[in-house]
Design a protein around this motif. Structure first.
Motif, short mmCIF file in Angstrom:
data_model
loop_
_atom_site.label_atom_id
_atom_site.label_comp_id
_atom_site.label_asym_id
_atom_site.label_seq_id
_atom_site.Cartn_x
_atom_site.Cartn_y
_atom_site.Cartn_z
N VAL A 21 46.15 51.05 36.33
CA VAL A 21 44.76 51.51 36.47
C VAL A 21 44.34 52.31 35.26
O VAL A 21 43.26 52.12 34.69
CB VAL A 21 44.60 52.37 37.75
CG1 VAL A 21 43.21 52.97 37.80
CG2 VAL A 21 44.85 51.53 38.98
N THR A 186 41.64 52.93 50.81
CA THR A 186 41.28 51.55 50.45
C THR A 186 39.82 51.46 50.04
O THR A 186 39.48 50.85 49.01
CB THR A 186 41.54 50.61 51.64
OG1 THR A 186 42.94 50.62 51.96
CG2 THR A 186 41.11 49.18 51.31
N ILE A 189 39.30 53.08 46.61
CA ILE A 189 39.76 52.24 45.49
C ILE A 189 38.75 51.12 45.22
O ILE A 189 38.43 50.81 44.07
CB ILE A 189 41.15 51.65 45.79
CG1 ILE A 189 42.21 52.74 45.72
CG2 ILE A 189 41.49 50.53 44.81
CD1 ILE A 189 42.40 53.34 44.34
N ILE A 190 38.22 50.52 46.29
CA ILE A 190 37.29 49.40 46.12
C ILE A 190 35.97 49.87 45.50
O ILE A 190 35.47 49.28 44.53
CB ILE A 190 37.03 48.70 47.46
CG1 ILE A 190 38.30 47.95 47.90
CG2 ILE A 190 35.86 47.72 47.35
CD1 ILE A 190 38.20 47.35 49.29
N PHE A 193 36.76 52.26 42.03
CA PHE A 193 37.53 51.66 40.94
C PHE A 193 37.14 50.21 40.71
O PHE A 193 36.64 49.84 39.65
CB PHE A 193 39.04 51.77 41.23
CG PHE A 193 39.88 50.92 40.31
CD1 PHE A 193 39.98 51.22 38.96
CD2 PHE A 193 40.57 49.82 40.80
CE1 PHE A 193 40.74 50.43 38.11
CE2 PHE A 193 41.33 49.03 39.96
CZ PHE A 193 41.42 49.34 38.62
N MET A 194 37.31 49.37 41.72
CA MET A 194 37.13 47.93 41.53
C MET A 194 35.68 47.56 41.20
O MET A 194 35.41 46.90 40.18
CB MET A 194 37.60 47.18 42.78
CG MET A 194 37.49 45.67 42.65
SD MET A 194 38.06 44.84 44.14
CE MET A 194 37.61 43.14 43.72
N LEU A 207 41.47 42.59 38.21
CA LEU A 207 41.09 43.75 39.00
C LEU A 207 41.41 43.55 40.48
O LEU A 207 41.87 44.48 41.16
CB LEU A 207 39.59 44.02 38.84
CG LEU A 207 39.16 44.85 37.63
CD1 LEU A 207 37.64 44.89 37.55
CD2 LEU A 207 39.72 46.26 37.69
N THR A 211 43.94 45.84 42.45
CA THR A 211 43.45 46.56 43.62
C THR A 211 44.29 46.24 44.85
O THR A 211 44.65 47.13 45.63
CB THR A 211 41.98 46.20 43.90
OG1 THR A 211 41.19 46.55 42.76
CG2 THR A 211 41.45 46.94 45.11
N VAL A 215 46.43 48.98 47.01
CA VAL A 215 46.14 49.14 48.43
C VAL A 215 47.37 48.80 49.27
O VAL A 215 47.71 49.53 50.22
CB VAL A 215 44.95 48.24 48.83
CG1 VAL A 215 44.81 48.18 50.35
CG2 VAL A 215 43.67 48.76 48.20
N ILE A 289 40.65 39.32 47.60
CA ILE A 289 40.43 40.49 48.45
C ILE A 289 40.22 40.07 49.91
O ILE A 289 40.68 40.75 50.84
CB ILE A 289 39.22 41.30 47.96
CG1 ILE A 289 39.50 41.88 46.56
CG2 ILE A 289 38.87 42.41 48.92
CD1 ILE A 289 40.68 42.83 46.52
#
Length: 413
Positions: A21, A186, A189-190, A193-194, A207, A211, A215, A289
């Motif tokens: 990351v 979770t 992070i989504i 970050f993502m 990514l 991710t 997770v 995802i």
């Protein structure tokens, strides 16, 4: 392989994920500082920074959005748009602001609904005491115009989320608390970050896998700790996701998919013309995802079952232990593949109804990108789920038997 080594490997896996990351964030070859600054200047980020939800347009009007309550429905009728000739629903209401510096102030607001409008033509009927979301235009602090945007939905949304969390805590107790924490992580992070780095132009597939790895590792470690079954489940999940990614890349290229198969993708293309977004990659990221939850479920179920079998019968052979894991996986596979398919069918139900209504033949449908995308989404996710079963069983067998052998050697010494 001792338990200490297992824990070390798990820690290294999580450390590697978070290091990746930081590398994504720091990598100037993918996105330089000037581009980041430019991305942060877009309206989507400006609105996040403004707590009052206001925006000054080029005509000097200040626009704000806020909650209001319908005090009176002044007019409600259907008339014809003078420009297009299309029938539209028109509402003129008097509303009272429920929040902010203008709380308690009343004003007149209008609402127009056309056929095909996102709010649903014929379904947006305003009545007295309805709570709505309004957009007002201000000049020198005075409201000069207002439009009703939609109904407010925050209260029922928070209520159902509260019920969900309460049930998790009630029936899960300690594990329920862990589930709430991992769910929050979770989502963090989504969304933190993502999605921001997708907007910034990073590789969507990379990514999505990164991710998924973060997770997966954090969830399993939080729920099961640093154990053999955690490492086996993480390995199986990442292997399944990687398989889904490879399948998606190969077949999306052979199918010549553009990723611009829906209205949302086209709107996104217009919204962020300054940033080059890989829409084909975005499609693949969505597939990865989307399959993550089901693959995680399969992997941890197999790893946990194998761990329990080993504890019940320490003399079980490697072959028998592997077979036990595969048998558990076979039982889960059918239902979980069905879960993926039904989830995608549920999301695409209006599309399927349209196809049924137009009575297209199969030879016509199989060439349409929007349908092929759903087929690829379902098939790639299911393939990743299936391949996670042998990966988890193999890794679980090797780890469990290695630890058992290590413990026997210590006892004999």
């Amino acid at each position: 392989m001792s338990k200490k080594i297992i824990k070390t490997l798990a820690i290294l896996l999580v450390t590697l994920a978070f290091y990746s990351v930081s590398e994504v964030v720091a990598n100037e070859n993918i996105l330089n500082v000037d581009e980041v600054e430019q991305t942060e200047s877009y309206p989507i980020y400006e609105n996040d920074q403004e707590n009052d939800n206001s925006l000054m347009n080029n005509n000097g009007y200040e626009t704000k959005t806020m909650k209001a309550r319908i005090v009176e429905v002044v007019e409600s009728h259907i008339n014809e748009d003078p420009f297009s000739g299309v029938e539209m629903e028109h509402h003129l209401v008097r509303a009272e602001i429920l929040e902010g510096e203008y709380k308690g102030e009343t004003f007149e607001a209008e609402s127009y609904t056309y056929p095909g409008d996102g709010r649903g033509y014929g379904n947006f009927q305003l009545t007295e005491n309805d709570e709505v979301f309004v957009q007002i235009q201000l000049v020198d602090g005075d409201i000069v115009a207002a439009d009703v945007m939609d109904y407010t939905r925050d209260l029922p949304t928070f209520v159902i989320i509260g019920i969900f969390i309460a049930l998790l805590l009630l029936f899960g107790q300690k594990q329920g608390v862990k589930s709430v924490v991992t769910l929050g992580f979770t989502l963090f992070i989504i969304f933190k970050f993502m999605i921001p780095y997708l907007f910034a132009g990073y590789n969507p597939v990379y990514l999505a896998i990164l991710t998924g790895a973060i997770v997966t590792a954090s969830t399993f470690i939080m729920v099961s700790g640093f154990t053999i079954k955690t490492l086996a489940a993480v390995s199986g999940t990442i292997g399944g996701l990687a398989s889904a990614a490879v399948i998606s890349i190969i077949f999306s290229n052979s199918m010549k998919l553009t990723g611009l198969h829906g209205e949302e993708e086209r709107m996104l293309q217009l919204f962020h013309q300054e940033v080059s977004i890989d829409f084909q990659g975005l499609l693949l990221a969505g597939i990865i995802i989307g399959a993550l939850g089901a693959v995680m479920d399969v992997a941890i179920s197999i790893a946990s079952a194998m761990d329990e079998v080993q504890k019940a019968d320490p003399s079980i052979s490697r072959k028998q232990l592997f077979t036990s894991g595969m048998n558990v996986g076979k039982d889960i596979m059918g239902t979980m593949a069905n879960t993926l398919i039904l989830a995608y069918v549920g999301a695409a139900l209006p599309l399927l109804m349209l196809l049924y209504a137009y009575e297209n033949t199969f030879s016509e449908l199989i060439h349409m990108e929007f349908l092929v995308v759903e087929i690829l989404r379902t098939a790639a996710g299911s393939i990743g789920l299936i391949l996670s079963i042998p990966i988890t069983a193999i890794v679980g067998t090797l780890l469990i038997k290695s630890v058992q052998k290590e413990e026997k050697q210590k006892q004999s010494a």
